[in-house]
Design an enzyme around this catalytic site. Structure first.
Site, PDB file in Angstrom:
ATOM      1  N   GLU A 213      20.545 -26.984 -24.786  1.00  0.00           N
ATOM      2  CA  GLU A 213      20.186 -27.513 -23.462  1.00  0.00           C
ATOM      3  C   GLU A 213      19.196 -26.583 -22.765  1.00  0.00           C
ATOM      4  OE1 GLU A 213      23.001 -27.154 -20.261  1.00  0.00           O
ATOM      5  OE2 GLU A 213      22.323 -29.000 -19.311  1.00  0.00           O
TER       6      GLU A 213
ATOM      7  N   PRO B 106      22.896 -23.455 -25.738  1.00  0.00           N
ATOM      8  CA  PRO B 106      21.572 -22.918 -26.096  1.00  0.00           C
ATOM      9  C   PRO B 106      20.532 -24.034 -26.292  1.00  0.00           C
ATOM     10  CG  PRO B 106      23.270 -21.777 -27.325  1.00  0.00           C
ATOM     11  CD  PRO B 106      23.957 -22.905 -26.608  1.00  0.00           C
TER      12      PRO B 106
ATOM     13  N   THR C 213      22.066 -21.062 -13.628  1.00  0.00           N
ATOM     14  CA  THR C 213      20.988 -20.467 -12.816  1.00  0.00           C
ATOM     15  C   THR C 213      20.310 -19.336 -13.600  1.00  0.00           C
ATOM     16  OG1 THR C 213      22.433 -18.804 -11.792  1.00  0.00           O
ATOM     17  CG2 THR C 213      22.234 -20.953 -10.656  1.00  0.00           C
TER      18      THR C 213
ATOM     19  N   GLY D 170      -5.356 -26.525  -1.594  1.00  0.00           N
ATOM     20  CA  GLY D 170      -5.418 -26.428  -0.135  1.00  0.00           C
ATOM     21  C   GLY D 170      -4.416 -27.389   0.492  1.00  0.00           C
ATOM     22  N   GLY D 171      -4.794 -28.017   1.595  1.00  0.00           N
ATOM     23  CA  GLY D 171      -3.894 -28.908   2.342  1.00  0.00           C
ATOM     24  C   GLY D 171      -3.405 -30.093   1.530  1.00  0.00           C
TER      25      GLY D 171
HETATM   26  C1  LIG Z   1      19.594 -31.867  -9.900  1.00  0.00           C
HETATM   27  C2  LIG Z   1      20.756 -31.190 -10.572  1.00  0.00           C
HETATM   28  C3  LIG Z   1      21.199 -31.659 -11.803  1.00  0.00           C
HETATM   29  C4  LIG Z   1      22.291 -31.065 -12.439  1.00  0.00           C
HETATM   30  N1  LIG Z   1      22.714 -31.565 -13.631  1.00  0.00           N
HETATM   31  C5  LIG Z   1      23.816 -31.074 -14.196  1.00  0.00           C
HETATM   32  C6  LIG Z   1      24.338 -31.625 -15.400  1.00  0.00           C
HETATM   33  O1  LIG Z   1      23.773 -32.584 -15.943  1.00  0.00           O
HETATM   34  N2  LIG Z   1      25.471 -31.099 -15.935  1.00  0.00           N
HETATM   35  C7  LIG Z   1      26.109 -30.055 -15.358  1.00  0.00           C
HETATM   36  O2  LIG Z   1      27.137 -29.603 -15.880  1.00  0.00           O
HETATM   37  N3  LIG Z   1      25.637 -29.491 -14.223  1.00  0.00           N
HETATM   38  C8  LIG Z   1      24.516 -29.969 -13.624  1.00  0.00           C
HETATM   39  N4  LIG Z   1      24.049 -29.407 -12.465  1.00  0.00           N
HETATM   40  C9  LIG Z   1      24.795 -28.299 -11.870  1.00  0.00           C
HETATM   41  C10 LIG Z   1      24.079 -26.971 -12.072  1.00  0.00           C
HETATM   42  O3  LIG Z   1      24.177 -26.568 -13.418  1.00  0.00           O
HETATM   43  C11 LIG Z   1      24.712 -25.951 -11.102  1.00  0.00           C
HETATM   44  O4  LIG Z   1      24.308 -26.304  -9.787  1.00  0.00           O
HETATM   45  C12 LIG Z   1      24.270 -24.523 -11.425  1.00  0.00           C
HETATM   46  O5  LIG Z   1      24.810 -24.087 -12.650  1.00  0.00           O
HETATM   47  C13 LIG Z   1      24.677 -23.522 -10.340  1.00  0.00           C
HETATM   48  O6  LIG Z   1      26.038 -23.626 -10.056  1.00  0.00           O
HETATM   49  P1  LIG Z   1      26.480 -23.797  -8.545  1.00  0.00           P
HETATM   50  O7  LIG Z   1      25.664 -24.889  -7.918  1.00  0.00           O
HETATM   51  O8  LIG Z   1      27.956 -23.937  -8.539  1.00  0.00           O
HETATM   52  O9  LIG Z   1      26.012 -22.436  -7.832  1.00  0.00           O
HETATM   53  P2  LIG Z   1      26.910 -21.149  -7.568  1.00  0.00           P
HETATM   54  O10 LIG Z   1      27.668 -20.762  -8.797  1.00  0.00           O
HETATM   55  O11 LIG Z   1      27.661 -21.341  -6.294  1.00  0.00           O
HETATM   56  O12 LIG Z   1      25.756 -20.062  -7.339  1.00  0.00           O
HETATM   57  C14 LIG Z   1      25.138 -19.790  -6.074  1.00  0.00           C
HETATM   58  C15 LIG Z   1      24.218 -18.584  -6.234  1.00  0.00           C
HETATM   59  O13 LIG Z   1      24.996 -17.437  -6.633  1.00  0.00           O
HETATM   60  C16 LIG Z   1      24.461 -16.887  -7.836  1.00  0.00           C
HETATM   61  N5  LIG Z   1      25.538 -16.394  -8.711  1.00  0.00           N
HETATM   62  C17 LIG Z   1      26.697 -17.014  -9.039  1.00  0.00           C
HETATM   63  N6  LIG Z   1      27.401 -16.269  -9.899  1.00  0.00           N
HETATM   64  C18 LIG Z   1      26.671 -15.140 -10.119  1.00  0.00           C
HETATM   65  C19 LIG Z   1      26.861 -13.970 -10.912  1.00  0.00           C
HETATM   66  N7  LIG Z   1      27.940 -13.800 -11.708  1.00  0.00           N
HETATM   67  N8  LIG Z   1      25.912 -13.016 -10.893  1.00  0.00           N
HETATM   68  C20 LIG Z   1      24.806 -13.176 -10.118  1.00  0.00           C
HETATM   69  N9  LIG Z   1      24.562 -14.243  -9.353  1.00  0.00           N
HETATM   70  C21 LIG Z   1      25.483 -15.217  -9.354  1.00  0.00           C
HETATM   71  C22 LIG Z   1      23.736 -18.051  -8.513  1.00  0.00           C
HETATM   72  O14 LIG Z   1      22.757 -17.576  -9.413  1.00  0.00           O
HETATM   73  C23 LIG Z   1      23.150 -18.779  -7.312  1.00  0.00           C
HETATM   74  O15 LIG Z   1      21.946 -18.157  -6.923  1.00  0.00           O
HETATM   75  C24 LIG Z   1      22.953 -29.964 -11.822  1.00  0.00           C
HETATM   76  C25 LIG Z   1      22.479 -29.464 -10.591  1.00  0.00           C
HETATM   77  C26 LIG Z   1      21.404 -30.063  -9.973  1.00  0.00           C
HETATM   78  C27 LIG Z   1      20.930 -29.507  -8.645  1.00  0.00           C
END
Ligand SMILES: Cc1cc2nc3c(=O)[nH]c(=O)nc-3n(C[C@H](O)[C@H](O)[C@H](O)COP(=O)(O)OP(=O)(O)OC[C@H]3O[C@@H](n4cnc5c(N)ncnc54)[C@H](O)[C@@H]3O)c2cc1C
Length: 188
Positions: A39, A37, A162, A136-137
Site C-alpha cells: 500500500e 508495504p 503518517t 501566481g494568482g
Molecule cells: C482521505 C483519507 C483516506 C483514508 N483512507 C484510509 C483507508 O482506506 N484505510 C485506513 O485504514 N485508513 C485510512 N485513512 C486513515 C489514515 O490512515 C489515518 O488518518 C492516519 O494513519 C493518521 O492516523 P490518525 O488520523 O488517527 O492521526 P493520529 O494518530 O491522531 O496522529 C496525529 C498526529 O500525531 C502524529 N503521531 C501519532 N503517533 C506518533 C508517534 N508515535 N510518533 C510521532 N508522531 C506521531 C501523527 O504523525 C500526526 O501528525 C484515511 C485518512 C484520510 C484523511
C-alpha cells in the site's frame, strides 16, 4: 479530496456468512499488516506520477503566460525551480522503481516501503508547492489543475500511515536489536 468522495461507514451488528470469510479467522490484522508495504509503495508511485503531472502542467503554463513582455519560462528563477523539481523527481523515481522491483521479488521490506512513501510524498508536496507559485494568482483558483493538485496531495503525507510514523518504522529498523531487547524485557 477534490478528486475522490469520502464518507464515514458504520458496520454495527453486521453478520458476515462463514463462506465469505477471507483468509483465516483471527488472522485478519496479521494479513493486513503484511500488505502495508505494498500500500505504501502504491502511495509513493502516485506521488511520482503526481509530481510529473505538476511539472508538465507548469512547463506548459509558464511557456505561454507572459509578464514584463516575456514568458514566465524566460526568467532564470522559473528555470531553476523547475530544474530542481525535475531532479528531485528523477531521484525519487529511481528509488521507487527499485522498490517496485523488490516488491515483485517479494523482497520489499517495511523500512524501504516507508522510506519510499514518506520521501516521495514529501517530494510531491514540495514540487506542487513550487509549481503552484509559478502560476501566481491563478495557482489559487480551482479552475487551474495545479490548485486541485495542491489540495489533493496534502493528504498523502497523512494517509497510509503518517510520514512521522514512516520515520518511526525506519528508525525501528535501524535500532532493531535495541527494540527487540526492550520488547523482550517488557514480556518478562
Ligand atoms: C482521505 C483519507 C483516506 C483514508 N483512507 C484510509 C483507508 O482506506 N484505510 C485506513 O485504514 N485508513 C485510512 N485513512 C486513515 C489514515 O490512515 C489515518 O488518518 C492516519 O494513519 C493518521 O492516523 P490518525 O488520523 O488517527 O492521526 P493520529 O494518530 O491522531 O496522529 C496525529 C498526529 O500525531 C502524529 N503521531 C501519532 N503517533 C506518533 C508517534 N508515535 N510518533 C510521532 N508522531 C506521531 C501523527 O504523525 C500526526 O501528525 C484515511 C485518512 C484520510 C484523511
Amino acid at each position: 479530496m477534490k478528486a475522490q468522495d469520502t464518507c464515514e461507514l458504520f458496520f454495527d451488528n453486521v453478520k458476515v456468512p462463514k463462506e465469505n470469510l477471507l483468509g483465516e479467522e483471527g488472522l485478519g490484522f496479521k494479513i493486513m499488516m503484511a500488505e502495508l508495504p505494498r500500500e505504501r509503495l502504491t502511495v509513493a508511485i502516485n506521488a511520482i506520477g503526481g509530481a510529473e503531472g505538476a511539472i508538465e502542467n507548469t512547463i506548459e503554463y509558464t511557456s505561454t503566460r507572459t509578464a514584463f513582455k516575456k514568458p514566465i519560462a524566460g526568467f532564470q528563477n522559473t528555470q531553476f525551480k523547475l530544474a530542481e523539481c525535475a531532479t528531485q523527481l528523477q531521484i525519487h523515481q529511481a528509488f521507487v522503481d527499485r522498490c517496485t522491483r523488490l516488491l515483485s521479488q517479494n523482497q520489499l521490506t517495511a523500512e524501504s516501503a516507508s522510506m519510499a512513501k514518506f520521501s516521495a510524498t514529501d517530494m510531491h508536496g514540495k514540487v506542487v508547492d513550487e509549481c503552484l507559485q509559478l502560476f501566481g494568482g491563478y495557482g489559487y483558483m480551482w479552475e487551474y489543475p495545479i490548485a486541485v493538485m495542491y489540495a489533493d496531495n496534502r493528504v498523502a503525507v497523512i494517509y497510509a500511515g503518517t510520514n512521522e510514523i514512516m520515520k518511526v518504522l525506519i528508525a525501528r529498523g535501524l535500532y532493531k536489536e535495541l527494540f527487540d531487547n526492550i520488547r523482550a524485557m517488557k514480556k518478562q
